[in-house]
Design a protein around this motif. Structure first.
Motif, PDB file in Angstrom:
ATOM      1  N   GLY A   1      -0.082  -0.787  -1.012  1.00 10.97           N
ATOM      2  CA  GLY A   1      -0.502  -1.999  -0.325  1.00 10.97           C
ATOM      3  C   GLY A   1      -1.481  -1.731   0.809  1.00 10.97           C
TER       4      GLY A   1
ATOM      5  N   PHE B   1       9.725  -9.767  -4.052  1.00 12.88           N
ATOM      6  CA  PHE B   1       8.768  -8.686  -3.811  1.00 12.88           C
ATOM      7  C   PHE B   1       8.136  -8.224  -5.120  1.00 12.88           C
ATOM      8  CE2 PHE B   1       8.187  -4.030  -3.841  1.00 12.88           C
ATOM      9  CZ  PHE B   1       7.262  -3.856  -2.822  1.00 12.88           C
TER      10      PHE B   1
ATOM     11  N   PRO C   1       3.602  -9.281   9.693  1.00 13.97           N
ATOM     12  CA  PRO C   1       2.980  -7.966   9.846  1.00 13.97           C
ATOM     13  C   PRO C   1       1.938  -7.980  10.963  1.00 13.97           C
ATOM     14  CG  PRO C   1       2.996  -8.656   7.540  1.00 13.97           C
ATOM     15  CD  PRO C   1       3.391  -9.847   8.356  1.00 13.97           C
TER      16      PRO C   1
ATOM     17  N   LYS D   1       7.900  -2.518   1.502  1.00 16.15           N
ATOM     18  CA  LYS D   1       6.460  -2.720   1.307  1.00 16.15           C
ATOM     19  C   LYS D   1       5.961  -1.860   0.153  1.00 16.15           C
ATOM     20  CE  LYS D   1       5.353   0.638   4.972  1.00 16.15           C
ATOM     21  NZ  LYS D   1       4.700   0.805   6.298  1.00 16.15           N
TER      22      LYS D   1
ATOM     23  N   CYS E   1       4.347  -7.176  -6.454  1.00 17.32           N
ATOM     24  CA  CYS E   1       4.218  -5.730  -6.234  1.00 17.32           C
ATOM     25  C   CYS E   1       5.053  -4.977  -7.262  1.00 17.32           C
ATOM     26  CB  CYS E   1       4.653  -5.364  -4.820  1.00 17.32           C
ATOM     27  SG  CYS E   1       3.803  -6.284  -3.521  1.00 17.32           S
TER      28      CYS E   1
ATOM     29  N   ILE F   1       4.677  -7.314   2.388  1.00 17.54           N
ATOM     30  CA  ILE F   1       5.664  -6.726   3.290  1.00 17.54           C
ATOM     31  C   ILE F   1       6.798  -7.718   3.531  1.00 17.54           C
ATOM     32  CG2 ILE F   1       6.060  -5.814   5.607  1.00 17.54           C
ATOM     33  CD1 ILE F   1       3.193  -4.844   5.651  1.00 17.54           C
TER      34      ILE F   1
END
Length: 324
Positions: free
Chosen positions: A165, A187, A232, A161, A191, A171
Motif C-alpha cells: 500500500g 480489508f 491515517p 495495512k 487489498c 489502513i
C-alpha cells in the motif's frame, strides 16, 4: 559542474506544480545544468543492450520554479550519456515498474541512478525496516486471518495495512473489542495481497514523523497530523503538517541507516516514525520536500543537488550485486 540530467517520472501533464517534489528537483537542475531531459517509464527501451528513452529536453521559465516546460520534440536519448538519472515514477510497483529497472541495469557505471534500480527492485520499504530490529514497531506479515487472530492475543489493539500500500490507502484499526473477522473481510475487498498487522501506537493520534535523508544525512523532519484520531496521517487524506525536531533516538537510527543507504545507492529516502518506532523506509519517489521548505524556509532542492555533486566528485559507484 557540466552535467547531463534525466528525470524518469510520471507524465508531466499529471504533475501538480504546487506539490510535486520531482518538479522542484527538476527546476533546480535546469538552473544548474545545461542539459535536462524528461521521460516516462513507457518511453524507456532497450536497444540491442543499450538503455535508451524517447525523451524531451525541459527548462523553466524565468521566475517560474513551480513547473517544467518541454523545449523540443521527442528524441532518442542514450541514457548512458547522462551523468545522473532521477528515477521518480510513483507506485504501484507492478510488473511494468520492475521490468523497467532491468533496462536501467544496462547503464554504464559512469551514469548514476538515484535511487538505484537494483535496490528499488530488490527491497520493499516495509521489509527493509527489519534490518533495524531495535527500532521496528512489533508486527507480523502474512496472508491469513489466523495470523491476525494470534497476533491479537499479544497485542489486542492494532493496525492492519497492505504490504504494497501507499498514500494511506487500505489502513484499518482493529480495536480490542472490534469484530476482527469482519474488519478483515472488509480489508480483503480492496487489498487481496499480503498484509501487515502491527501494534497500535498511541502516539499515532499526534501524527507520524517523516524524516528526509539525502545520501544518508537527515536534512529535515515534519510531523503529519491526522484529521481525526483513526485517520491515517497522510496529506492526501487531510492530514496537516507541523514543525518537529529530530530526537537523539532518531539521529542514532539515521547514523545506523546511513552506511547501508549509501552502500545500496538509496540517495533520497524518507523514514516514517511513530513515537520511537520505525514504521517504514520509503525508497520509491519520496516526497514532502515542498512542505518542508515552506515550514522551515529551506531550499532542500539546492541541498539535494549539492549532495549529488559531492557524490559525483568522489566518483563513488555502488556495487549492489554483493549487497542485496
Amino acid at each position: 559542474m557540466n552535467l547531463t540530467i534525466a528525470l524518469q517520472a510520471c507524465p508531466l501533464e499529471n504533475m501538480d506544480p504546487k506539490k510535486e517534489t520531482t518538479l522542484l528537483l527538476g527546476a533546480e537542475a535546469c538552473l544548474r545544468y545545461d542539459k535536462v531531459y524528461y521521460y516516462t517509464m513507457k518511453d524507456l527501451f532497450l536497444d540491442n543492450g543499450t538503455a535508451c528513452a524517447m525523451a524531451r529536453p525541459v527548462k523553466i521559465d524565468a521566475g517560474d520554479v513551480n513547473t517544467l516546460h518541454f523545449t523540443g520534440p521527442l528524441e532518442k536519448l542514450d541514457l548512458g550519456s547522462c551523468d545522473v538519472i532521477l528515477m521518480r515514477q510513483n507506485p504501484p510497483v507492478d510488473q511494468e515498474y520492475l521490468l523497467s529497472t532491468y533496462i536501467l541495469d544496462y547503464l554504464p557505471e559512469t551514469t548514476h541512478v538515484f535511487n538505484n534500480p537494483k535496490a528499488v527492485r530488490g527491497l520493499n520499504g516495509k521489509f527493509f525496516a527489519n534490518e533495524f530490529p531495535d527500532y521496528v514497531v512489533p508486527y507480523r506479515m502474512g496472508s491469513s486471518f489466523a495470523v491476525i487472530d494470534s497476533f491479537r492475543e499479544e497485542y489486542p489493539d492494532n493496525i492492519l495495512k497492505p504490504v504494497g500500500g501507499y498514500g494511506g490507502a487500505g489502513i484499518f484499526r482493529i480495536r480490542p473489542d472490534a469484530d476482527a473477522a469482519a474488519i478483515y473481510e472488509e480489508f480483503r475487498q480492496g487489498c487481496p495481497g499480503m498484509f501487515i498487522i502491527q501494534k497500535y501506537i498511541p502516539e499515532a493520534v499526534k501524527g507520524d514523523k517523516r524524516i528526509i535523508l539525502f545520501d544518508g544525512d537527515p536534512v529535515a523532519a515534519l510531523l503529519r497530523v491526522p484529521s481525526a484520531p483513526d485517520m491515517p496521517a497522510n496529506i492526501t487524506l487531510g492530514a496537516t503538517i507541523e514543525k518537529t525536531d529530530i530526537t537523539e533516538h532518531e539521529y542514532a537510527l539515521c547514523r545506523k541507516l546511513a552506511p547501508r543507504l549509501q552502500e545500496l545507492g538509496l540517495f533520497f529516502v524518507g523514514i516514517d516514525m511513530l513515537g520511537d518506532w520505525l514504521v517504514e523506509i520509503n525508497i520509491i519517489s519520496p516526497g514532502t520536500v515542498r512542505p518542508a521548505n515552506s515550514l522551515y524556509g529551506m531550499a532542500l532542492e539546492k541541498t539535494f543537488w549539492d549532495k549529488v555533486e559531492q557524490r559525483l566528485a568522489k566518483n563513488e559507484h555502488c556495487k549492489l550485486e554483493k549487497t542485496l
